[in-house]
Design a protein around this motif. Structure first.
Motif, PDB file in Angstrom:
ATOM      1  N   CYS A 135       0.836  -1.206   0.000  1.00 39.53           N
ATOM      2  CA  CYS A 135       0.000   0.000   0.000  1.00 39.53           C
ATOM      3  C   CYS A 135       0.868   1.253   0.000  1.00 39.53           C
ATOM      4  O   CYS A 135       1.704   1.440   0.899  1.00 39.53           O
ATOM      5  CB  CYS A 135      -0.909  -0.011   1.230  1.00 39.53           C
ATOM      6  SG  CYS A 135      -1.929   1.468   1.359  1.00 39.53           S
ATOM      7  N   PRO A 162      -3.460  -2.131   5.263  1.00 33.74           N
ATOM      8  CA  PRO A 162      -4.752  -2.343   4.585  1.00 33.74           C
ATOM      9  C   PRO A 162      -5.758  -3.166   5.371  1.00 33.74           C
ATOM     10  O   PRO A 162      -6.918  -2.764   5.511  1.00 33.74           O
ATOM     11  CB  PRO A 162      -4.331  -3.027   3.281  1.00 33.74           C
ATOM     12  CG  PRO A 162      -3.001  -2.409   2.987  1.00 33.74           C
ATOM     13  CD  PRO A 162      -2.323  -2.276   4.332  1.00 33.74           C
ATOM     14  N   LYS A 204      -7.925  -1.550   7.918  1.00 34.16           N
ATOM     15  CA  LYS A 204      -9.033  -0.701   7.461  1.00 34.16           C
ATOM     16  C   LYS A 204     -10.367  -1.457   7.498  1.00 34.16           C
ATOM     17  O   LYS A 204     -11.432  -0.854   7.354  1.00 34.16           O
ATOM     18  CB  LYS A 204      -8.734  -0.168   6.050  1.00 34.16           C
ATOM     19  CG  LYS A 204      -7.487   0.723   6.057  1.00 34.16           C
ATOM     20  CD  LYS A 204      -6.997   1.121   4.673  1.00 34.16           C
ATOM     21  CE  LYS A 204      -5.678   1.888   4.816  1.00 34.16           C
ATOM     22  NZ  LYS A 204      -5.077   2.279   3.549  1.00 34.16           N
ATOM     23  N   CYS A 229      -7.514   5.389   1.577  1.00 36.51           N
ATOM     24  CA  CYS A 229      -7.619   4.231   0.666  1.00 36.51           C
ATOM     25  C   CYS A 229      -8.224   4.694  -0.646  1.00 36.51           C
ATOM     26  O   CYS A 229      -9.305   5.279  -0.656  1.00 36.51           O
ATOM     27  CB  CYS A 229      -8.468   3.114   1.268  1.00 36.51           C
ATOM     28  SG  CYS A 229      -8.600   1.695   0.149  1.00 36.51           S
ATOM     29  N   THR A 230      -7.533   4.393  -1.724  1.00 35.13           N
ATOM     30  CA  THR A 230      -8.066   4.743  -3.046  1.00 35.13           C
ATOM     31  C   THR A 230      -8.732   3.530  -3.714  1.00 35.13           C
ATOM     32  O   THR A 230      -9.030   3.583  -4.904  1.00 35.13           O
ATOM     33  CB  THR A 230      -6.942   5.269  -3.968  1.00 35.13           C
ATOM     34  OG1 THR A 230      -5.921   4.260  -4.042  1.00 35.13           O
ATOM     35  CG2 THR A 230      -6.348   6.557  -3.439  1.00 35.13           C
ATOM     36  N   CYS A 276      -7.397   1.003  -4.634  1.00 34.51           N
ATOM     37  CA  CYS A 276      -6.571   0.727  -5.823  1.00 34.51           C
ATOM     38  C   CYS A 276      -6.406  -0.760  -6.087  1.00 34.51           C
ATOM     39  O   CYS A 276      -6.075  -1.164  -7.203  1.00 34.51           O
ATOM     40  CB  CYS A 276      -5.205   1.394  -5.672  1.00 34.51           C
ATOM     41  SG  CYS A 276      -4.103   0.542  -4.509  1.00 34.51           S
ATOM     42  N   GLY A 277      -6.566  -1.584  -5.054  1.00 33.94           N
ATOM     43  CA  GLY A 277      -6.513  -3.031  -5.248  1.00 33.94           C
ATOM     44  C   GLY A 277      -5.118  -3.629  -5.227  1.00 33.94           C
ATOM     45  O   GLY A 277      -4.960  -4.834  -5.455  1.00 33.94           O
ATOM     46  N   CYS A 311      -3.174  -4.103  -2.667  1.00 34.18           N
ATOM     47  CA  CYS A 311      -3.023  -4.996  -1.508  1.00 34.18           C
ATOM     48  C   CYS A 311      -3.629  -6.369  -1.800  1.00 34.18           C
ATOM     49  O   CYS A 311      -3.036  -7.403  -1.460  1.00 34.18           O
ATOM     50  CB  CYS A 311      -3.656  -4.368  -0.277  1.00 34.18           C
ATOM     51  SG  CYS A 311      -5.340  -3.787  -0.539  1.00 34.18           S
TER      52      CYS A 311
HETATM   53  S1  SF4 Z   1      -6.746  -0.701  -1.924  1.00 33.47           S
HETATM   54 FE1  SF4 Z   1      -4.827   0.431  -2.331  1.00 33.47          FE
HETATM   55  S2  SF4 Z   1      -4.950   2.252  -1.039  1.00 33.47           S
HETATM   56 FE2  SF4 Z   1      -6.507   0.797  -0.267  1.00 33.47          FE
HETATM   57  S3  SF4 Z   1      -5.487  -0.321   1.345  1.00 33.47           S
HETATM   58 FE3  SF4 Z   1      -5.205  -1.524  -0.541  1.00 33.47          FE
HETATM   59  S4  SF4 Z   1      -3.226  -0.826  -1.396  1.00 33.47           S
HETATM   60 FE4  SF4 Z   1      -3.853   0.690   0.154  1.00 33.47          FE
END
Ligand code: SF4
Ligand code: SF4
Length: 443
Positions: A65, A78, A81, A123-124, A126-127, A129
């Protein structure tokens, strides 16, 4: 066409004003927890429950991340969250829920408010992780479930809420409606371009986005040039031109569905065989997958990201380009939602190859690409600025490692975040749009 930095800075200042425009939500304070729980209950199906049970605490997701890498803040790991969602699951749905109720406190409104920072501002989606997780946990998808819970509890960050409320109530974003679209079309006509708007029937419905109407007019002009150059039967429709979906970004599903259905029903009325999504990362999954789910049936047309469409036309030999030359050294930034989520990697690179530029990959590219830091609505969230800056600094290092003088991308949000970072750090690297390069070099 270079972007006027004064216009860009004015746009950035307008974004800072958004929180003042947000209206209070209609969710009473004492009902927030109830509303969030109702969403969690609906969304935690067997698949999500399995994922919430599966973490082996290996820590690999942290190293993937950009926000953890840049801050080393364990709060930004991640999987952390998902703590709120996991707590709900353990107390309400897990086989041993009776035991968890004895040892874990129930969710409070304070817990919901504290989670805003984790799932919105850090968190974007972004995927990256989920890509490295050995247990295949789709953390981004469940961050989104948490966003949905918070959104229905009226706890969307104010800047994002203002835009979501505008799209939900007036169908516009940043004040751009049919009149502003027609004005932009008239400006293009004055430059000699044919811009078909509101045709009754068309093969191809082309979407644009408010950002392209207001700021990245070069991308809109280039899109018009490409469609005309290919001789397509196409139109932009003033009732359904906005590709951006702030319902998806906020997690507010009612607005998400109405925004995607507006496009879907217009495309069906036109008899369109294809809808082309502009250079807007999240607009692509918002229509292609989430939009199809909202519609409740397979979409009767093809959905293509603009970069995907350009690459396909180049590879088929229908779109021929004048080479720019190998003395232009570029790298390509994959927008997460189009690349990692959508699998569009080869097409933009085929376009750059046809342009004959010297293409240099970043150390992390394609599926491993780092997010620009502005995705999933972070670019309109006032408190997300430190996170956006941290991600930009990582991206800047990656671009500089290539020695390229230009970073090309196919998403307006990426472009905004990269430009804001470049402006803040006085970075001289050019930030360019893929479709603009194509529009400027049509054979
Ligand atoms: S989706 Fe992207 S921004 Fe969100 S926790 Fe995973 S790596 Fe980080
Ligand atoms: S990578 Fe997967 S298994 Fe490892 S800590 Fe993160 S979520 Fe858990």
């Amino acid at each position: 066409m270079a972007i006027d930095m004064n216009v860009f800075r004015g746009f950035a200042e307008q974004i800072k004003m958004l929180p003042q425009m947000a209206r209070p939500t209609d969710c009473p304070d004492n009902e927030r927890v109830k509303h969030a729980k109702a969403i969690f209950s609906t969304k935690i199906d067997a698949s999500n429950a399995t994922q919430l049970e599966s973490c082996v605490h290996c820590g690999l997701c942290a190293e993937a991340c950009q926000f953890y890498i840049q801050t080393e803040d364990p709060e930004l790991t991640p999987i952390h969250k998902l703590d709120l969602l996991k707590r709900y699951y353990r107390r309400e749905k897990a086989p041993l829920r009776w035991l968890h109720r004895l040892i874990e406190p129930d969710i409070t409104e304070a817990d919901l408010e504290a989670t805003q920072h984790l799932v919105y501002e850090s968190c974007t989606e972004c995927g990256r992780c989920g890509l490295v997780c050995p247990m295949g946990i789709d953390i981004a998808a469940m961050v989104h479930v948490t966003r949905e819970g918070l959104a229905h509890a009226g706890l969307i960050p104010a800047g994002l809420r203002a835009v979501e409320q505008e799209q939900g109530s007036r169908g516009t974003v940043f004040g751009v409606g049919p009149d502003q679209l027609r004005q932009a079309a008239d400006e293009l006509r004055a430059k000699g371009h044919e811009v078909p708007i509101d045709k009754d029937k068309a093969d191809v419905l082309v979407l644009t986005s408010t950002i392209d109407v207001l700021l990245f007019k070069d991308a809109l002009e280039a899109t018009v040039k490409v469609m005309n150059h290919l001789g397509l039967d196409w139109t932009i429709h003033s009732c359904a031109f906005e590709g951006a979906n702030f319902g998806l970004l906020s997690g507010y599903s009612e607005v998400q569905k109405s925004a995607s259905e507006r496009i879907t029903s217009q495309a069906i009325a036109l008899g369109a065989r294809m809808v082309i999504v502009p250079e807007c990362g999240h607009a692509y999954p918002a229509l292609r997958w989430a939009g199809a789910n909202a519609h409740g049936a397979p979409l009767p047309f093809e959905v293509m990201a603009l970069s995907e469409f350009l690459g396909r036309e180049v590879m088929a030999g229908r779109l021929q380009l004048n080479p720019i030359g190998a003395d232009k050294h570029v790298t390509y930034h994959d927008p997460c939602k189009i690349g990692r989520h959508g699998g569009v990697f080869d097409e933009p690179r085929a376009v750059l190859q046809a342009l004959g530029v010297d293409m240099r990959e970043m150390p992390s590219n394609r599926t491993a690409n780092f997010c620009c830091g502005g995705g999933a609505g972070l670019f309109v969230m006032e408190k997300a600025e430190p996170m956006r800056n941290a991600a930009f600094d990582l991206k800047r290092q990656q671009v500089e490692a290539t020695g390229a003088g230009s970073v090309v991308t196919a998403c307006g949000s990426c472009r905004i975040n990269l430009m804001a970072g470049a402006d803040r750090t006085h970075w001289g690297t050019r930030i360019e749009s893929l479709v603009e390069l194509v529009g400027d070099n049509l054979k």
